[in-house]
Design a protein around this motif. Sequence first.
Motif, PDB file in Angstrom:
ATOM      1  N   THR B  65       0.901  -0.773   0.069  1.00  0.00           N
ATOM      2  CA  THR B  65       0.046   0.055  -0.153  1.00  0.00           C
ATOM      3  C   THR B  65       1.328   1.138   0.162  1.00  0.00           C
ATOM      4  O   THR B  65       0.596   1.957  -0.975  1.00  0.00           O
ATOM      5  N   PRO B 105      -1.495   3.206  20.702  1.00  0.00           N
ATOM      6  CA  PRO B 105      -0.817   3.762  21.459  1.00  0.00           C
ATOM      7  C   PRO B 105      -0.915   5.117  20.675  1.00  0.00           C
ATOM      8  O   PRO B 105      -0.829   4.999  19.301  1.00  0.00           O
ATOM      9  N   ARG B 107       1.052   7.095  19.593  1.00  0.00           N
ATOM     10  CA  ARG B 107       1.547   7.358  18.791  1.00  0.00           C
ATOM     11  C   ARG B 107       1.902   6.642  17.123  1.00  0.00           C
ATOM     12  O   ARG B 107       2.147   6.876  17.051  1.00  0.00           O
ATOM     13  N   LEU B 111       3.025   7.682  12.929  1.00  0.00           N
ATOM     14  CA  LEU B 111       3.471   6.996  12.454  1.00  0.00           C
ATOM     15  C   LEU B 111       2.777   6.818  10.795  1.00  0.00           C
ATOM     16  O   LEU B 111       3.017   6.947   9.897  1.00  0.00           O
ATOM     17  N   VAL B 115       4.204   6.973   7.118  1.00  0.00           N
ATOM     18  CA  VAL B 115       3.968   5.860   5.887  1.00  0.00           C
ATOM     19  C   VAL B 115       3.384   6.374   5.058  1.00  0.00           C
ATOM     20  O   VAL B 115       2.384   7.347   5.363  1.00  0.00           O
ATOM     21  N   GLU B 122      -5.429  -0.681   8.314  1.00  0.00           N
ATOM     22  CA  GLU B 122      -5.799  -1.155   9.907  1.00  0.00           C
ATOM     23  C   GLU B 122      -4.504  -0.825  10.629  1.00  0.00           C
ATOM     24  O   GLU B 122      -2.491  -1.028  10.262  1.00  0.00           O
ATOM     25  N   TYR B 123      -4.581  -1.017  11.973  1.00  0.00           N
ATOM     26  CA  TYR B 123      -3.263  -0.787  12.984  1.00  0.00           C
ATOM     27  C   TYR B 123      -2.383  -2.134  12.454  1.00  0.00           C
ATOM     28  O   TYR B 123      -0.787  -1.518  12.680  1.00  0.00           O
ATOM     29  N   CYS B 124      -2.416  -3.425  12.253  1.00  0.00           N
ATOM     30  CA  CYS B 124      -1.599  -4.433  12.108  1.00  0.00           C
ATOM     31  C   CYS B 124      -1.051  -4.640  10.900  1.00  0.00           C
ATOM     32  O   CYS B 124      -0.098  -4.274  10.606  1.00  0.00           O
ATOM     33  N   LEU B 127       1.603  -1.637  11.272  1.00  0.00           N
ATOM     34  CA  LEU B 127       3.376  -2.012  11.485  1.00  0.00           C
ATOM     35  C   LEU B 127       3.644  -3.408  10.857  1.00  0.00           C
ATOM     36  O   LEU B 127       5.165  -2.654  10.491  1.00  0.00           O
ATOM     37  N   GLU B 128       3.735  -3.522  10.065  1.00  0.00           N
ATOM     38  CA  GLU B 128       4.122  -4.059   8.930  1.00  0.00           C
ATOM     39  C   GLU B 128       4.231  -3.635   7.484  1.00  0.00           C
ATOM     40  O   GLU B 128       5.554  -3.623   6.805  1.00  0.00           O
ATOM     41  N   THR B 130       5.243   0.081   7.828  1.00  0.00           N
ATOM     42  CA  THR B 130       6.345   0.558   7.519  1.00  0.00           C
ATOM     43  C   THR B 130       7.778  -0.472   8.028  1.00  0.00           C
ATOM     44  O   THR B 130       8.474   0.228   7.447  1.00  0.00           O
ATOM     45  N   ALA B 131       7.221  -1.677   8.654  1.00  0.00           N
ATOM     46  CA  ALA B 131       8.651  -2.461   8.919  1.00  0.00           C
ATOM     47  C   ALA B 131       9.406  -2.136   6.831  1.00  0.00           C
ATOM     48  O   ALA B 131      10.172  -2.314   6.968  1.00  0.00           O
ATOM     49  N   TYR B 133       8.307  -0.593   4.839  1.00  0.00           N
ATOM     50  CA  TYR B 133       8.870   1.158   4.201  1.00  0.00           C
ATOM     51  C   TYR B 133      10.662   1.380   5.229  1.00  0.00           C
ATOM     52  O   TYR B 133      10.990   1.557   4.041  1.00  0.00           O
ATOM     53  N   VAL B 134      10.405   1.052   6.079  1.00  0.00           N
ATOM     54  CA  VAL B 134      12.366   1.499   6.345  1.00  0.00           C
ATOM     55  C   VAL B 134      12.923   0.277   5.765  1.00  0.00           C
ATOM     56  O   VAL B 134      14.300   1.342   6.245  1.00  0.00           O
TER      57      VAL B 134
END
Lengths: 93, 153
Positions: B65, B105, B107, B111, B115, B122-124, B127-128, B130-131, B133-134
Amino acid sequence: MSSRRSHSRHSNASRITEEEINELVSKLQMMLPDAPIRRNSRVSARKVLQETCSYIRSLHQEVDDLSEKLSELLASTDTDSAEAAILRSLLMQ
Amino acid sequence: MNRKNPLPNSNPNSPNSSMQALHFLQALARIARAAPKPAHSARTRQIRHAAYASMAHSSRSSRRTWSRALLHRLRQWQQQRPGRLLTVRRRVRIVTPITSRPEEPARAETLRQLVPGGRGMEYCNLLEETADYVQCLRAQVQLMQTLLDAFSS
């Protein structure tokens, strides 16, 4: 597509366990710059997200800085030398 | 290979980062060959654009995404006049943005802004994404540093 996203919000929320969230958070923690030092200690999810945000910001800044430096280099380098450098770094991949 | 900042978990030999590198270096070669030479600020902008475009086009990320959102943003940048790179036209969003929910959270909201495409996730998934993307961001920074070093050797 959009309706699928908003309707699945509730069913997804019940499927995703706290454990899975924790796993994803610790995966993020491992990507942070000081991960090797902190590997064995538990860091709160809030802290991990906070540091991830700063990390992403610093990476964005680095992209900006490096773009600036590369632009200066291209200004002062002739095309042949520039292409040679580009090929060299391609071979290093 | 000794780099200034050895990054954990980065794998420069994976096919994902090779495609990313190839895309970026090709773009850079085009920029280098441009005649007449563009002004410094324009060239910096082009390089930065190429950096984010090659991140979005790497094989791992093209399904993500964030990469679609990033490409969308890049297209909007290109369509605007050069002086307005940082302003993005707001379009009517098909997906209503999810404001932070009580169980995440605080924060997460920041985030979501960092991103690309984070606001609708969705929050889940956030997180995926973001990982991923980083990972791409780090690979891009490493690549640009390698290139910088190659110029001075």
